[in-house]
Design an enzyme around this catalytic site. Structure first.
Site, PDB file in Angstrom:
ATOM      1  N   GLU A   1      -5.305   2.827   6.007  1.00 15.35           N
ATOM      2  CA  GLU A   1      -5.111   2.546   4.585  1.00 15.35           C
ATOM      3  C   GLU A   1      -5.711   3.665   3.748  1.00 15.35           C
ATOM      4  OE1 GLU A   1      -6.634  -0.997   1.666  1.00 15.35           O
ATOM      5  OE2 GLU A   1      -5.390  -1.553   3.375  1.00 15.35           O
TER       6      GLU A   1
ATOM      7  N   ARG B   1       0.818  -1.211   0.000  1.00 19.70           N
ATOM      8  CA  ARG B   1       0.000   0.000   0.000  1.00 19.70           C
ATOM      9  C   ARG B   1       0.855   1.264   0.000  1.00 19.70           C
ATOM     10  NH1 ARG B   1      -2.183  -3.928  -0.953  1.00 19.70           N
ATOM     11  NH2 ARG B   1      -4.076  -4.803  -0.048  1.00 19.70           N
TER      12      ARG B   1
ATOM     13  N   SER C   1     -11.475  -1.196   3.232  1.00 23.45           N
ATOM     14  CA  SER C   1     -10.680  -1.440   4.427  1.00 23.45           C
ATOM     15  C   SER C   1     -10.108  -0.121   4.946  1.00 23.45           C
ATOM     16  CB  SER C   1      -9.536  -2.409   4.119  1.00 23.45           C
ATOM     17  OG  SER C   1     -10.041  -3.683   3.763  1.00 23.45           O
TER      18      SER C   1
END
Length: 300
Positions: A292, A172, A222
């Site tokens: 995230e 990420r 998420s």
């Protein structure tokens, strides 16, 4: 109500004080100083070339991995979804997608072309541009391992193709070379799927997602990255945080790594709930969960 202002150099839609709640999946957030939807690739490049050198630029796709604070975003927000939406197969081992293409559409196109390798994209609720910017992933797959080359744009409106080796990528995380303003598209590596095995697996993943995630409720997917060797959802649930609410924001009772909103929610509710989850999990487990989602803009 945002007012339209047309610049003689562009053909797309240029608005001022555009509420970004209408363009994010959490349905919260203040206005952008300027909001631009280009008509096409050439329109985008011309617009960028005409921006002041110090103008802040924020890229927006589906707004599915983004929390915009209630005070909004200074500078210019450029939305590519619906503009840069080209898709094409190049031989048996490559698919080209522009940055505004929905990841699920790319996965479906790859499936229809009987190509494997991009099925995981069906689980990413954003655009190709966003997936490139954060190395988005789902179901064990990630964006950048499939990249052959990416097309980028610089502040002066110049476009250039670069290789994955020009970028630093991780879980990420993506660092672009100096001067790169954003992504225009990418060439993705694919393989053969003549027997439809990858199509079958993708359908199973989507069915599982529908059963275990709050699909249909405003969320950003998420909320936290999975820490090494563990899952954010397990940690959050183990701390008794399912159903925890602040204002119009709630930790989903279906999947603990999702924060959902209801009508009347504010970005401040979501941000405070994110911090509350981090504090509780850190105090009880010693693990500091990392968001995230991107949090941008100024407080009201």
């Amino acid at each position: 109500m945002s007012a339209a202002r047309r610049h003689p150099a562009v053909r797309g839609r240029l608005l001022v004080d555009e509420p970004l709640a209408a363009h994010t999946s959490w349905k919260v957030g203040g206005p952008a100083d300027r909001y631009f939807e280009p008509a096409d690739r050439e329109d985008l490049l011309a617009f960028i070339a005409g921006l002041p050198a110090r103008e802040p630029v924020t890229w927006l796709g589906l707004g599915s991995n983004l929390l915009v604070r209630d005070g909004g975003v200074r500078g210019t927000v450029i939305c590519l979804h619906g503009a840069l939406d080209g898709l094409a197969a190049a031989g048996d081992h490559e698919i080209y997608a522009e940055a505004g293409v929905h990841c699920a559409r790319l996965a479906k196109y790859s499936q229809n072309q009987k190509r494997a390798g991009l099925g995981f994209m069906a689980g990413i609720p954003g655009t190709v541009g966003g997936a490139l910017a954060m190395n988005a992933g789902a179901w064990g797959g990630e964006t950048w391992p499939q990249v052959i080359a990416v097309e980028v744009v610089y502040r002066d409106g110049r476009a250039e193709w670069l290789s994955p080796g020009d970028f630093q990528t991780g879980y990420r995380h993506v660092e672009a070379p100096s001067g790169v303003l954003g992504f225009l598209g990418a060439r993705f590596r694919v393989g053969a799927d003549e027997q439809g095995e990858h199509e079958r697996v993708t359908r199973e993943w989507l069915a599982r997602r529908k059963a275990t995630q709050p699909v249909g409720k405003p969320s950003a997917g998420s909320t936290f990255r999975n820490p090494p060797g563990d899952h954010a959802a397990r940690l959050i649930e183990s701390c008794g945080l399912k159903g925890r609410r602040i204002g119009g924001a709630e930790v989903s009772t279906l999947h603990a790594n999702f924060i959902v909103t209801e009508n009347g929610a504010r970005a401040a509710d979501v941000e405070q709930l994110i911090q509350t989850v981090r504090d509780v999990v850190r105090d009880k487990t010693g693990i500091d969960l990392q968001p995230e989602v991107r949090i941008i803009g100024v407080a009201a």
